[in-house]
Design an enzyme around this catalytic site. Sequence first.
Site, PDB file in Angstrom:
ATOM      1  N   TYR A 207      30.198  12.012 -28.266  1.00  0.00           N
ATOM      2  CA  TYR A 207      30.361  10.738 -27.337  1.00  0.00           C
ATOM      3  C   TYR A 207      31.482   9.963 -28.164  1.00  0.00           C
ATOM      4  O   TYR A 207      31.150   9.427 -29.032  1.00  0.00           O
ATOM      5  CB  TYR A 207      29.215   9.998 -26.985  1.00  0.00           C
ATOM      6  CG  TYR A 207      28.015  11.099 -26.574  1.00  0.00           C
ATOM      7  CD1 TYR A 207      27.880  11.238 -25.315  1.00  0.00           C
ATOM      8  CD2 TYR A 207      27.393  11.771 -27.643  1.00  0.00           C
ATOM      9  CE1 TYR A 207      26.915  12.142 -24.740  1.00  0.00           C
ATOM     10  CE2 TYR A 207      26.445  12.705 -27.084  1.00  0.00           C
ATOM     11  CZ  TYR A 207      26.178  12.862 -26.038  1.00  0.00           C
ATOM     12  OH  TYR A 207      25.279  13.974 -25.344  1.00  0.00           O
TER      13      TYR A 207
ATOM     14  N   ASP B 107      23.598  15.072 -16.128  1.00  0.00           N
ATOM     15  CA  ASP B 107      22.314  15.811 -16.793  1.00  0.00           C
ATOM     16  C   ASP B 107      21.405  15.722 -15.612  1.00  0.00           C
ATOM     17  O   ASP B 107      20.555  14.584 -15.249  1.00  0.00           O
ATOM     18  CB  ASP B 107      22.145  14.907 -18.019  1.00  0.00           C
ATOM     19  CG  ASP B 107      20.741  15.373 -18.679  1.00  0.00           C
ATOM     20  OD1 ASP B 107      20.041  16.230 -18.074  1.00  0.00           O
ATOM     21  OD2 ASP B 107      20.480  14.961 -19.800  1.00  0.00           O
TER      22      ASP B 107
ATOM     23  N   HIS C 143      14.920  19.968 -27.398  1.00  0.00           N
ATOM     24  CA  HIS C 143      13.411  19.835 -27.452  1.00  0.00           C
ATOM     25  C   HIS C 143      12.710  20.618 -26.659  1.00  0.00           C
ATOM     26  O   HIS C 143      13.269  21.458 -25.954  1.00  0.00           O
ATOM     27  CB  HIS C 143      13.341  18.224 -26.906  1.00  0.00           C
ATOM     28  CG  HIS C 143      13.980  18.047 -25.531  1.00  0.00           C
ATOM     29  ND1 HIS C 143      13.245  18.476 -24.086  1.00  0.00           N
ATOM     30  CD2 HIS C 143      15.018  17.516 -25.022  1.00  0.00           C
ATOM     31  CE1 HIS C 143      14.231  18.295 -23.244  1.00  0.00           C
ATOM     32  NE2 HIS C 143      15.364  18.067 -23.795  1.00  0.00           N
TER      33      HIS C 143
ATOM     34  N   HIS D 197      22.035  12.241 -31.151  1.00  0.00           N
ATOM     35  CA  HIS D 197      20.872  12.449 -30.899  1.00  0.00           C
ATOM     36  C   HIS D 197      20.592  14.102 -31.227  1.00  0.00           C
ATOM     37  O   HIS D 197      21.774  14.692 -32.023  1.00  0.00           O
ATOM     38  CB  HIS D 197      20.749  12.512 -29.408  1.00  0.00           C
ATOM     39  CG  HIS D 197      21.759  13.425 -28.502  1.00  0.00           C
ATOM     40  ND1 HIS D 197      21.696  14.752 -28.367  1.00  0.00           N
ATOM     41  CD2 HIS D 197      22.828  12.936 -27.605  1.00  0.00           C
ATOM     42  CE1 HIS D 197      22.640  15.207 -27.858  1.00  0.00           C
ATOM     43  NE2 HIS D 197      23.359  14.201 -27.462  1.00  0.00           N
TER      44      HIS D 197
ATOM     45  N   HIS E 156      10.123  16.424 -21.700  1.00  0.00           N
ATOM     46  CA  HIS E 156      10.154  16.435 -23.396  1.00  0.00           C
ATOM     47  C   HIS E 156       8.562  17.036 -23.595  1.00  0.00           C
ATOM     48  O   HIS E 156       7.761  16.059 -23.630  1.00  0.00           O
ATOM     49  CB  HIS E 156      10.386  15.155 -23.973  1.00  0.00           C
ATOM     50  CG  HIS E 156      12.010  14.717 -23.852  1.00  0.00           C
ATOM     51  ND1 HIS E 156      12.256  13.620 -24.525  1.00  0.00           N
ATOM     52  CD2 HIS E 156      13.024  15.321 -23.206  1.00  0.00           C
ATOM     53  CE1 HIS E 156      13.747  13.593 -24.166  1.00  0.00           C
ATOM     54  NE2 HIS E 156      14.137  14.792 -23.361  1.00  0.00           N
TER      55      HIS E 156
ATOM     56  N   ASP F  27      16.235  21.383 -17.256  1.00  0.00           N
ATOM     57  CA  ASP F  27      16.969  20.159 -17.864  1.00  0.00           C
ATOM     58  C   ASP F  27      18.019  20.664 -18.308  1.00  0.00           C
ATOM     59  O   ASP F  27      18.450  21.424 -19.132  1.00  0.00           O
ATOM     60  CB  ASP F  27      15.921  19.837 -19.090  1.00  0.00           C
ATOM     61  CG  ASP F  27      16.533  18.695 -19.844  1.00  0.00           C
ATOM     62  OD1 ASP F  27      17.555  18.095 -19.215  1.00  0.00           O
ATOM     63  OD2 ASP F  27      16.256  18.280 -20.984  1.00  0.00           O
TER      64      ASP F  27
ATOM     65  N   GLU G  66      24.011  21.608 -21.783  1.00  0.00           N
ATOM     66  CA  GLU G  66      22.632  21.621 -22.045  1.00  0.00           C
ATOM     67  C   GLU G  66      22.109  22.920 -21.201  1.00  0.00           C
ATOM     68  O   GLU G  66      22.276  23.010 -20.296  1.00  0.00           O
ATOM     69  CB  GLU G  66      21.861  20.325 -21.737  1.00  0.00           C
ATOM     70  CG  GLU G  66      20.291  20.420 -21.832  1.00  0.00           C
ATOM     71  CD  GLU G  66      19.511  19.195 -21.476  1.00  0.00           C
ATOM     72  OE1 GLU G  66      20.002  18.304 -20.765  1.00  0.00           O
ATOM     73  OE2 GLU G  66      18.560  18.995 -21.972  1.00  0.00           O
TER      74      GLU G  66
ATOM     75  N   HIS H 237      21.408   7.154 -21.905  1.00  0.00           N
ATOM     76  CA  HIS H 237      20.541   7.216 -20.955  1.00  0.00           C
ATOM     77  C   HIS H 237      21.177   6.471 -19.718  1.00  0.00           C
ATOM     78  O   HIS H 237      20.427   5.546 -18.983  1.00  0.00           O
ATOM     79  CB  HIS H 237      19.320   6.439 -21.429  1.00  0.00           C
ATOM     80  CG  HIS H 237      18.312   7.252 -22.439  1.00  0.00           C
ATOM     81  ND1 HIS H 237      17.578   6.743 -23.014  1.00  0.00           N
ATOM     82  CD2 HIS H 237      18.608   8.251 -22.578  1.00  0.00           C
ATOM     83  CE1 HIS H 237      17.032   7.678 -23.712  1.00  0.00           C
ATOM     84  NE2 HIS H 237      17.666   8.633 -23.537  1.00  0.00           N
TER      85      HIS H 237
ATOM     86  N   ASP I 265       0.856  -1.245  -0.038  1.00  0.00           N
ATOM     87  CA  ASP I 265       0.109  -0.173  -0.031  1.00  0.00           C
ATOM     88  C   ASP I 265       0.790   1.246  -0.041  1.00  0.00           C
ATOM     89  O   ASP I 265       0.362   2.262   0.645  1.00  0.00           O
ATOM     90  CB  ASP I 265      -0.937  -0.077   1.077  1.00  0.00           C
ATOM     91  CG  ASP I 265      -0.181  -0.252   2.438  1.00  0.00           C
ATOM     92  OD1 ASP I 265       0.830  -0.117   2.533  1.00  0.00           O
ATOM     93  OD2 ASP I 265      -1.057   0.026   3.630  1.00  0.00           O
TER      94      ASP I 265
ATOM     95  N   ARG J   2      28.093  16.569 -22.946  1.00  0.00           N
ATOM     96  CA  ARG J   2      27.049  17.214 -23.307  1.00  0.00           C
ATOM     97  C   ARG J   2      26.993  18.564 -22.795  1.00  0.00           C
ATOM     98  O   ARG J   2      27.166  18.303 -21.430  1.00  0.00           O
ATOM     99  CB  ARG J   2      25.647  16.324 -23.246  1.00  0.00           C
ATOM    100  CG  ARG J   2      24.270  16.798 -23.582  1.00  0.00           C
ATOM    101  CD  ARG J   2      23.222  15.957 -23.700  1.00  0.00           C
ATOM    102  NE  ARG J   2      22.880  15.178 -22.507  1.00  0.00           N
ATOM    103  CZ  ARG J   2      23.325  14.111 -22.054  1.00  0.00           C
ATOM    104  NH1 ARG J   2      23.865  13.237 -23.088  1.00  0.00           N
ATOM    105  NH2 ARG J   2      22.866  13.424 -21.024  1.00  0.00           N
TER     106      ARG J   2
ATOM    107  N   GLU K  61      21.333  21.323 -26.559  1.00  0.00           N
ATOM    108  CA  GLU K  61      22.134  20.369 -25.880  1.00  0.00           C
ATOM    109  C   GLU K  61      22.937  19.282 -26.761  1.00  0.00           C
ATOM    110  O   GLU K  61      22.863  18.079 -26.820  1.00  0.00           O
ATOM    111  CB  GLU K  61      21.098  19.315 -24.943  1.00  0.00           C
ATOM    112  CG  GLU K  61      20.128  18.701 -25.639  1.00  0.00           C
ATOM    113  CD  GLU K  61      19.312  17.859 -24.810  1.00  0.00           C
ATOM    114  OE1 GLU K  61      19.963  16.868 -24.315  1.00  0.00           O
ATOM    115  OE2 GLU K  61      17.872  18.185 -24.813  1.00  0.00           O
TER     116      GLU K  61
END
Length: 407
Positions: free
Chosen positions: A357, A236, A323, A319, A330, A247, A376, A219, A33, A374, A353
């Site tokens: 890599y 990130d 966005h 990538h 997103h 972000d 961003e 990710h 619960d 990266r 961003e």
Amino acid sequence: MIHQNRQKELLSQLDDNALVIISTNPEQFRNGDVTYAFRPQSDFFYLTGFEEPEAVAVISRKHYSMFLRDKDPAREIWDGERLGLIDAPEVLKLNQALNINNLEDQLSQLISTDSTIYFDAKPCEFDAKITGLLADYSIKSLQEPLHKMRLIKDESEIKTMQKAADISIIAHQQAMQYVAPGMLECDLQSVFDAHFVKNNAEHAYTPIVAGGKNACILHYIKNNQPLNDGDLVLIDAGCEFNNYASDVSRVFPINGRFSDAQKSIYQIVLDAQLAAIECIKPGVSVHEPHKIASSIIQQGLELLGLLKAGEPLSKFYMHGTGHWLGMDVHDVGKYQHKQQHRNFEKGMVITVEPGIYIRKDDKINSIYADIGIRIEDDILVTESGNTVLTGNLIKTINDIEALMSKN
Ligand code: GLY
Ligand code: MN
Ligand code: MN
């Protein structure tokens, strides 16, 4: 008034007899619960400002009703106070508050034979039940007009997004000052956890705290490995404040000093990011930042000998460059109109961003192996250009090294 005005603006785009039905999620159980922290469904919160679970708003040009949970003193001891049916009309400016337990019997009473119903079922039992109740009616989607509205942020949304950005900025700065070789990625993540909670905010998405080669996993969310001397760490992480996201990504050296190889890759990404941000203003294609960033990264990697002329960039940059950002990280809203990239408009917020890599690979110079970068930021389109909501967060090599040497 904000929510009433949004409802009016939405209805003005719909058929004359429009009847909008929109629901928010019930609570989700983690196990037993134990529930996850509740967050209202974004479209529902945008139109109503109501933050309790299990509610269905029914909105037309003539009335605004809401099915919601009634007061329940026994349940409120466990789960906290509910607004309840008596206070809801005044607080939410409803014509009518109805008990959510009577949804099955009473929803059809609000629908007249000539209503055009607008409803979008989310993939959950609750909405499946509403879909069942609407089985005899033809239904239109609300997404296009509503998400067009959400794409353009109003003043109150921009203020909230600036607050979310400001909280994230401080956490990133603290992380730069806190990191040390030998620490675990999760230890560094704790800076964000603590700072967000202290500021009544939460993570807008699962944060990435990726040392060394982990930064090349786009990710990566394990965040449990040691941070090694000589490596970079990519973070990130952005908070959500009052249901609006930030972000933000930054990369910095775990020992406080970039190596020459790290500097050269970092500077290419930074140059690409700055040039991509620079182009953002009303009237410019939303594809332009990606075009600019990709071209600078391509040239930079060719100069370093990591790419041969004309070799596809996707080996090192796979990538997009940004966005929409808003209530959802997103965020909703179309990028194209009639199969053409749309143009930026005042009030849109987009991330920028770019990244590089470089996975270990026999064919590349090993000094660049396992570098993942990266950078961003969150960009608000203004009347004549843009404002970087996260612009107070340092990102030049000199500024990062200077901040990290101050201890
Ligand atoms: N943090 C998710 C993204 O950058 O898209
Ligand atoms: Mn992003
Ligand atoms: Mn991000």
